[in-house]
Design an enzyme around this catalytic site. Structure first.
Site, PDB file in Angstrom:
ATOM      1  N   CYS A  81       0.837  -1.196   0.000  1.00 39.05           N
ATOM      2  CA  CYS A  81       0.000   0.000   0.000  1.00 39.05           C
ATOM      3  C   CYS A  81       0.881   1.258   0.000  1.00 39.05           C
ATOM      4  O   CYS A  81       1.552   1.534  -0.978  1.00 39.05           O
ATOM      5  CB  CYS A  81      -0.982  -0.039   1.170  1.00 39.05           C
ATOM      6  SG  CYS A  81      -2.354   1.137   0.989  1.00 39.05           S
ATOM      7  N   HIS A 176      -3.650  -5.133   0.475  1.00 38.06           N
ATOM      8  CA  HIS A 176      -3.128  -5.570   1.778  1.00 38.06           C
ATOM      9  C   HIS A 176      -3.135  -7.093   1.868  1.00 38.06           C
ATOM     10  O   HIS A 176      -4.151  -7.699   2.217  1.00 38.06           O
ATOM     11  CB  HIS A 176      -3.970  -4.974   2.908  1.00 38.06           C
ATOM     12  CG  HIS A 176      -3.726  -3.519   3.142  1.00 38.06           C
ATOM     13  ND1 HIS A 176      -2.741  -3.059   3.994  1.00 38.06           N
ATOM     14  CD2 HIS A 176      -4.311  -2.418   2.616  1.00 38.06           C
ATOM     15  CE1 HIS A 176      -2.739  -1.734   3.986  1.00 38.06           C
ATOM     16  NE2 HIS A 176      -3.684  -1.320   3.157  1.00 38.06           N
ATOM     17  N   GLU A 178      -1.793  -8.841   4.106  1.00 39.68           N
ATOM     18  CA  GLU A 178      -1.750  -9.279   5.506  1.00 39.68           C
ATOM     19  C   GLU A 178      -3.123  -9.504   6.115  1.00 39.68           C
ATOM     20  O   GLU A 178      -3.246 -10.198   7.139  1.00 39.68           O
ATOM     21  CB  GLU A 178      -0.958  -8.275   6.357  1.00 39.68           C
ATOM     22  CG  GLU A 178      -1.619  -6.924   6.586  1.00 39.68           C
ATOM     23  CD  GLU A 178      -1.349  -5.898   5.505  1.00 39.68           C
ATOM     24  OE1 GLU A 178      -1.366  -4.703   5.820  1.00 39.68           O
ATOM     25  OE2 GLU A 178      -1.121  -6.294   4.333  1.00 39.68           O
ATOM     26  N   GLY A 231      -3.188 -15.926  36.420  1.00 40.93           N
ATOM     27  CA  GLY A 231      -3.978 -17.038  35.910  1.00 40.93           C
ATOM     28  C   GLY A 231      -4.249 -16.902  34.428  1.00 40.93           C
ATOM     29  O   GLY A 231      -4.746 -17.823  33.788  1.00 40.93           O
ATOM     30  N   ASP A 234      -0.648 -15.176  29.473  1.00 41.52           N
ATOM     31  CA  ASP A 234       0.677 -14.571  29.375  1.00 41.52           C
ATOM     32  C   ASP A 234       1.491 -14.752  30.651  1.00 41.52           C
ATOM     33  O   ASP A 234       2.644 -15.187  30.605  1.00 41.52           O
ATOM     34  CB  ASP A 234       0.555 -13.087  29.031  1.00 41.52           C
ATOM     35  CG  ASP A 234      -0.176 -12.855  27.717  1.00 41.52           C
ATOM     36  OD1 ASP A 234      -0.191 -13.772  26.874  1.00 41.52           O
ATOM     37  OD2 ASP A 234      -0.750 -11.767  27.546  1.00 41.52           O
ATOM     38  N   SER A 235       0.904 -14.420  31.798  1.00 41.25           N
ATOM     39  CA  SER A 235       1.661 -14.546  33.049  1.00 41.25           C
ATOM     40  C   SER A 235       1.929 -16.011  33.373  1.00 41.25           C
ATOM     41  O   SER A 235       2.977 -16.351  33.931  1.00 41.25           O
ATOM     42  CB  SER A 235       0.935 -13.857  34.205  1.00 41.25           C
ATOM     43  OG  SER A 235      -0.246 -14.542  34.564  1.00 41.25           O
ATOM     44  N   SER A 236       1.008 -16.903  33.017  1.00 41.02           N
ATOM     45  CA  SER A 236       1.199 -18.332  33.295  1.00 41.02           C
ATOM     46  C   SER A 236       2.353 -18.903  32.478  1.00 41.02           C
ATOM     47  O   SER A 236       3.193 -19.650  33.001  1.00 41.02           O
ATOM     48  CB  SER A 236      -0.085 -19.112  32.996  1.00 41.02           C
ATOM     49  OG  SER A 236      -1.132 -18.717  33.859  1.00 41.02           O
TER      50      SER A 236
END
Length: 539
Positions: A81, A176, A178, A231, A234-236
């Site tokens: 683009c 585009h 993507e 919980g 990501d943190s797990s």
């Protein structure tokens, strides 16, 4: 050492999708602002460069150009683009306003059998022309090809919709590739990255564990690390990866603010204390959180209170762990990009993300972010490779403020208890119901989805507590109880979403169970709003 693709961002809202498509081809890439220095480009040493789209015009902002080093490297370049337009201008072509702007679906004809588009087509015309179904979003157009370039694609409204200088490996498309609306877009990006650039497809999460573990050990040494465990995915995954690297040098702090899902605390503790044998400090701060939320109805005020109290509780626990020198966070790559946290200052801040600032400076700790180069789907793959159960890794997104933003208006413990149980029933029904051939015939799902659970076929599903009462009849008596709404959506990027067309039988079972099993709720409704105009969460 992995081959790398450099994506230069000119301000497009979908640049991250380019990176995701490259990663899906198992090639490592990074997004950086378009105005990085020539030295940066050379030191990055990419196998290829991709130039993103932009809301800007080549007329309006002559500063939005690719660094000269991009053209001096001798590596393939793909312009998308605006990236096509700046390629044309910088290499001696001409761009002008288009009388027929294109925004949306278009059918594009491929020309010249270039390496990028050869044999990639959605259909063939009666004249034998290969056609592609693509997504356009542009107001300018390339009017004159740069020296050495040939026409690669066209549409009725855009005579030069693609161009190529195959001798130098330069390709550009006005559409585009993507976005999912471009049917063969993923195939086009994969061909550029793997065949034209020759990048090795060795970016694989199972292999990434060894590299990540070595990097964590090198960073941390024999020092201790503290991590706030929510919980969430990501943190797990961050906790599991860091624990794999340094074992008991990691202490996880799990704060229960009284707004978690049903049995969430037990699941987290069973997983990390029981199965992984990690050190976990469990803090029940529900009285503190709910006390400060009393009487507060504004959604943004509720979010700020929950965020403030979490920081306060976490700080208090962190100070008890005097040996900790590092604060670990589950920051992922979209957080970094959206917060303007890429390696230069050019990136526009779309939102301030809670993972990217604040706590480390306050606590005097160094920051450890082992997932900061990964997208969410890569984080999930990594979690499975680390041995986390799929039901934890593939859980639907859950907001940081928890049920606090799924209870409309004031948050009360009574409301949270009712909502927790209603939500659990809805999720249980989704997990326990598989799509059938009849569902596919009715257009509720695709034929390939038959046999999958409706939980897996939805991107996010939850219950919402409405602080209003309605009249009902149970047995021979009148009831006057609360209402809950069920919400389920399907989306690929969470920027837009469709409401999920769930089978009526599933919705009926969920409604009956909630009304019969959750005393205090006598009416269930289903939210059929898309995004836009509605957001996925109600608050």
């Amino acid at each position: 050492m992995h081959d790398k693709i450099l994506i230069l961002d000119f301000g497009s809202q979908v640049t991250q999708l380019i990176a995701r498509r490259v990663r899906e081809a198992h090639v490592y890439c990074e997004i950086h602002p378009n105005d990085v220095s020539d030295d940066f480009v050379r030191e990055f040493a990419p196998k290829a460069v991709i130039l993103s789209g932009s809301h800007a015009s080549t007329y309006e902002d002559h500063q939005l150009r690719a660094p000269q080093a991009v053209w001096d490297l001798g590596v393939p370049v793909l312009g998308i683009c605006y990236g096509m337009q700046t390629m044309a201008v910088q290499l001696g072509g001409k761009v002008e306003w288009s009388d027929h702007r294109e925004f949306g679906y278009a059918e594009m004809r491929a020309h010249g059998h270039t390496r990028l588009l050869d044999d990639i087509e959605d259909f063939t015309t009666a004249e034998g022309h290969g056609m592609l179904k693509v997504w356009m979003s542009h107001g300018d157009k390339v009017a004159e090809l740069p020296p050495g370039f040939a026409l690669m694609a066209s549409t009725p409204s855009c005579p030069i919709a693609g161009m190529a200088d195959e001798a130098r490996g330069y390709y550009a498309v006005q559409f585009h590739p993507e976005v999912t609306h471009t049917v063969k877009g993923r195939q086009i990006i994969e061909r550029f990255v793997l065949q034209i650039a020759g990048a090795k497809p060795d970016w694989i999460m199972k292999n990434h564990i060894e590299e990540a573990v070595a990097k964590i050990r090198e960073q941390v040494g024999d020092e201790e690390v503290i991590l706030g465990l929510s919980g969430g995915v990501d943190s797990s995954v961050a906790a599991a990866l860091i624990h794999r690297a340094i074992g008991d040098q990691l202490t996880c702090v799990f704060v229960d603010h009284g707004l978690l899902r049903l049995n969430e605390g037990k699941m987290v503790l069973d997983m990390f204390e029981g199965r992984l044998h990690a050190k976990v400090v469990h803090v029940d701060a529900s009285d503190q959180f709910l006390g400060h939320l009393a009487g507060v109805t504004d959604p943004e005020a509720k979010r700020k209170i929950i965020g403030r109290e979490f920081v306060e509780v976490f700080q208090a626990e962190a100070k008890k762990l005097s040996k900790a020198k590092w604060l670990a966070q589950g920051t992922i790559y979209p957080d970094v990009v959206e917060s303007g946290g890429t390696k230069t200052k050019k990136a526009t801040t779309i939102k301030s993300h809670h993972n990217v600032g604040g706590l480390p400076e306050t606590l005097g700790l160094k920051l450890l972010e082992p997932l900061r180069d990964l997208f969410k789907d890569e984080v999930r793959e990594l979690g499975v490779a680390l041995g986390l159960p799929p039901e934890m890794v593939y859980r639907h997104p859950f907001p940081g403020p928890g049920l606090g933003v799924r209870i409309l208006g004031e948050v009360k413990r009574e409301y949270a208890d009712l909502l927790r149980r209603a939500d659990a029933i809805f999720i249980e029904e989704l997990r326990g119901t598989t799509a059938t051939a009849q569902d596919a015939a009715a257009g509720l799902c695709g034929e390939a989805d038959v046999g999958k659970s409706w939980y897996d076929l939805t991107s996010q599903a939850f219950a919402v507590f409405l602080p209003v009462k309605s009249v009902g009849v149970m047995g021979d008596g009148r009831t006057y109880d609360y209402v809950t709404s069920l919400r389920a959506v399907q989306t690929t990027d969470f920027m837009t979403a469709h409401w999920a067309h769930l089978p009526y039988a599933l919705l009926g079972r969920a409604s009956n169970r909630i009304i019969n099993e959750v005393r205090g709720i006598n009416r269930v409704v289903y939210d059929i709003s898309g995004k836009p105009p509605a957001t996925i969460e109600w608050e």
